[in-house]
Scaffold this active site. Sequence first.
Site, mmCIF file in Angstrom:
data_model
loop_
_atom_site.group_PDB
_atom_site.id
_atom_site.type_symbol
_atom_site.label_atom_id
_atom_site.label_comp_id
_atom_site.label_asym_id
_atom_site.label_seq_id
_atom_site.Cartn_x
_atom_site.Cartn_y
_atom_site.Cartn_z
ATOM 1 C CD GLU A 1 -5.102 16.077 -13.120
ATOM 2 O OE1 GLU A 1 -5.340 14.872 -13.057
ATOM 3 O OE2 GLU A 1 -4.373 16.569 -13.985
ATOM 4 C CE LYS B 1 -1.460 14.013 -13.632
ATOM 5 N NZ LYS B 1 -2.495 14.165 -14.684
ATOM 6 C CG HIS C 1 -4.222 14.068 -24.442
ATOM 7 N ND1 HIS C 1 -4.717 14.634 -23.284
ATOM 8 C CD2 HIS C 1 -2.954 13.690 -24.174
ATOM 9 C CE1 HIS C 1 -3.775 14.601 -22.353
ATOM 10 N NE2 HIS C 1 -2.694 14.025 -22.866
ATOM 11 C CG HIS D 1 -1.709 18.458 -22.475
ATOM 12 N ND1 HIS D 1 -0.928 19.579 -22.510
ATOM 13 C CD2 HIS D 1 -0.885 17.443 -22.088
ATOM 14 C CE1 HIS D 1 0.317 19.259 -22.145
ATOM 15 N NE2 HIS D 1 0.368 17.971 -21.888
ATOM 16 C CG ASN E 1 -4.454 18.681 -18.521
ATOM 17 O OD1 ASN E 1 -3.404 18.051 -18.577
ATOM 18 N ND2 ASN E 1 -5.474 18.321 -17.782
ATOM 19 N NE ARG F 1 -4.014 -2.038 2.014
ATOM 20 C CZ ARG F 1 -3.776 -3.146 2.712
ATOM 21 N NH1 ARG F 1 -2.731 -3.226 3.517
ATOM 22 N NH2 ARG F 1 -4.604 -4.157 2.599
ATOM 23 C CD GLU G 1 4.224 18.762 -21.652
ATOM 24 O OE1 GLU G 1 3.574 19.626 -21.033
ATOM 25 O OE2 GLU G 1 3.711 17.741 -22.158
ATOM 26 N NE ARG H 1 -1.122 17.580 -10.988
ATOM 27 C CZ ARG H 1 -0.478 16.688 -10.264
ATOM 28 N NH1 ARG H 1 -0.707 16.620 -8.955
ATOM 29 N NH2 ARG H 1 0.379 15.862 -10.800
ATOM 30 C CG HIS I 1 2.866 14.284 -24.690
ATOM 31 N ND1 HIS I 1 1.496 14.170 -24.604
ATOM 32 C CD2 HIS I 1 3.230 15.181 -23.733
ATOM 33 C CE1 HIS I 1 1.058 14.957 -23.633
ATOM 34 N NE2 HIS I 1 2.082 15.581 -23.089
ATOM 35 C CE LYS J 1 3.448 18.062 -12.956
ATOM 36 N NZ LYS J 1 3.393 16.852 -13.748
HETATM 37 N N1 LIG Z 1 2.866 11.325 -14.473
HETATM 38 C C1 LIG Z 1 2.791 12.459 -15.125
HETATM 39 O O1 LIG Z 1 2.415 13.484 -14.583
HETATM 40 C C2 LIG Z 1 3.190 12.480 -16.565
HETATM 41 C C3 LIG Z 1 3.340 13.694 -17.205
HETATM 42 C C4 LIG Z 1 3.752 13.701 -18.529
HETATM 43 C C5 LIG Z 1 4.003 12.503 -19.177
HETATM 44 N N2 LIG Z 1 3.849 11.332 -18.526
HETATM 45 C C6 LIG Z 1 4.131 10.053 -19.191
HETATM 46 O O2 LIG Z 1 5.481 10.057 -19.638
HETATM 47 C C7 LIG Z 1 5.611 9.184 -20.745
HETATM 48 C C8 LIG Z 1 6.484 9.818 -21.794
HETATM 49 O O3 LIG Z 1 7.749 10.112 -21.244
HETATM 50 P P1 LIG Z 1 9.063 10.255 -22.145
HETATM 51 O O4 LIG Z 1 8.807 11.172 -23.270
HETATM 52 O O5 LIG Z 1 10.164 10.528 -21.214
HETATM 53 O O6 LIG Z 1 9.154 8.827 -22.849
HETATM 54 P P2 LIG Z 1 10.052 7.528 -22.587
HETATM 55 O O7 LIG Z 1 10.132 7.191 -21.172
HETATM 56 O O8 LIG Z 1 9.494 6.504 -23.495
HETATM 57 O O9 LIG Z 1 11.479 7.959 -23.119
HETATM 58 C C9 LIG Z 1 11.662 8.229 -24.487
HETATM 59 C C10 LIG Z 1 12.788 7.391 -25.088
HETATM 60 O O10 LIG Z 1 14.035 7.943 -24.710
HETATM 61 C C11 LIG Z 1 14.871 6.950 -24.127
HETATM 62 N N3 LIG Z 1 15.711 7.652 -23.156
HETATM 63 C C12 LIG Z 1 15.345 8.111 -21.956
HETATM 64 N N4 LIG Z 1 16.327 8.823 -21.413
HETATM 65 C C13 LIG Z 1 17.362 8.794 -22.277
HETATM 66 C C14 LIG Z 1 18.671 9.343 -22.273
HETATM 67 N N5 LIG Z 1 19.081 10.145 -21.288
HETATM 68 N N6 LIG Z 1 19.472 9.087 -23.317
HETATM 69 C C15 LIG Z 1 19.035 8.331 -24.356
HETATM 70 N N7 LIG Z 1 17.815 7.800 -24.431
HETATM 71 C C16 LIG Z 1 16.984 8.035 -23.394
HETATM 72 C C17 LIG Z 1 13.915 5.969 -23.548
HETATM 73 O O11 LIG Z 1 14.530 4.732 -23.323
HETATM 74 C C18 LIG Z 1 12.819 5.944 -24.609
HETATM 75 O O12 LIG Z 1 13.172 5.118 -25.674
HETATM 76 C C19 LIG Z 1 4.204 8.870 -21.220
HETATM 77 O O13 LIG Z 1 3.892 7.545 -20.889
HETATM 78 C C20 LIG Z 1 3.330 9.833 -20.433
HETATM 79 O O14 LIG Z 1 2.053 9.301 -20.157
HETATM 80 C C21 LIG Z 1 3.446 11.301 -17.234
HETATM 81 ZN ZN LIG Z 2 2.108 16.909 -21.475
#
Ligand SMILES: NC(=O)c1ccc[n+]([C@@H]2O[C@H](COP(=O)([O-])OP(=O)(O)OC[C@H]3O[C@@H](n4cnc5c(N)ncnc54)[C@H](O)[C@@H]3O)[C@@H](O)[C@H]2O)c1
Ligand SMILES: [Zn+2]
Length: 362
Positions: free
Chosen positions: A234, A140, A249, A245, A242, A118, A182, A238, A261, A224
């Site tokens: 949220e 999140k 999306h 977005h 978006n 938990r 962003e 918050r 994205h 943020k």
């Molecule tokens: N929780 C939240 O508030 C929140 C907010 C925004 C996005 N997200 C989530 O984040 C995700 C997208 O994140 P992302 O864009 O980081 O994608 P990702 O985690 O897929 O990373 C993108 C690519 O870059 C590679 N990579 C990462 N760091 C690297 C580095 N330093 N050098 C070389 N390669 C590297 C990864 O292995 C991957 O192939 C989505 O699933 C989205 O839903 C969550």
């Molecule tokens: Zn975003």
Amino acid sequence: VREATTIRVGSDHDVLVGPGVLRRAADLVPEAAIRALVVHPTGLDRYADDVADALRGRGLEVVPATVPDAEAAKTVSVAAGLWERLGRHGFTRTDTVVTVGGGTVTDLGGFVAACWLRGVSVVHVPTTLLGMVDAAVGGKTGVNTPQGKNLVGAFHPPVGVVCDLDTLQTLPVPDLTAGMAEVVKCGFIADPQVLALVEADPEGALVVGSTVQRELVERAIRVKAEVVARDPRESSLREILNYGHTLGHAIEQAEAYRMRHGEAVAIGMVFAAELARLAGLLDDAVVDQHRDVLTALGLPTAYLPDRWPQLLEVMRRDKKTRGARLRFVVLEGIGRPTRLEGPDEELLRTAYARTSGRAAGS
Ligand SMILES: NC(=O)c1ccc[n+]([C@@H]2O[C@H](COP(=O)([O-])OP(=O)(O)OC[C@H]3O[C@@H](n4cnc5c(N)ncnc54)[C@H](O)[C@@H]3O)[C@@H](O)[C@H]2O)c1
Ligand SMILES: [Zn+2]
């Protein structure tokens, strides 16, 4: 400046930002922890190894856990595999999870930590720009299901976040650029200085290790952090995060997630600006500024003109708007976000036509 900057998110966690701070993740793990699960994709072994080494240096027993790359990591079955490992290695309430990777890894690892017994502590070490300024900050977490993205998840703030700007050296340029969308978003919703910095030196913004990039990352995290601290779950405020977005999306879905994205959000912000102008809320100059700033960074500002009917349909189906009228975060000026509830369909269509060129599907 080689010193790290510390940004506090509400009363619950610090974000450490700077070059070469990777190993300091070990300092953020709670005293009582004996074991640490280090979650990372195989491609990021070198960073995960460094973090693991630092954790061992603090006397922790490290259990490394490689996960599939990118969105393939965010599944219930990958999460289940990690819970099994935590069980086999006897992880207790006071042990910890450390994530090393992009937003997909922080989302997955955060969710695994949220559910184990938990809730155990998690430290995030984001290695993408999107991870640093967005996913790792704010608590999140979640995974995808076959029906859609982020449908299962929990609010579970990390105990600390370490953003080592040096890790961005190996990030592919398109990912860095997309992450800047962003950052620009934070500029428009809350911090005009972000926009001024990009306008003064758009090339520098994309140079890893530059002073301007560091300031942009820190400013975006502060925006943020402030929003999250005032609305951790949220419920209202918050929502301003978006900005861009809602349409973004829809474009991501229309592209079956082949578009990044940040690229989709860039187009979505131009749409939101056009919408605000049509609603009589926003000056022409600020709308133009959206296009100028995003274009200077190499981000897209338009999508296929004939896709409007499809995009509208997707927006109506979106889980966050379902059951309610469409709502958009729009600006009344820079740093002055507000909401537009149930705007006229004609207004939306016109805003899209102005964003994406002629004849937005009639
Ligand atoms: N929780 C939240 O508030 C929140 C907010 C925004 C996005 N997200 C989530 O984040 C995700 C997208 O994140 P992302 O864009 O980081 O994608 P990702 O985690 O897929 O990373 C993108 C690519 O870059 C590679 N990579 C990462 N760091 C690297 C580095 N330093 N050098 C070389 N390669 C590297 C990864 O292995 C991957 O192939 C989505 O699933 C989205 O839903 C969550
Ligand atoms: Zn975003």
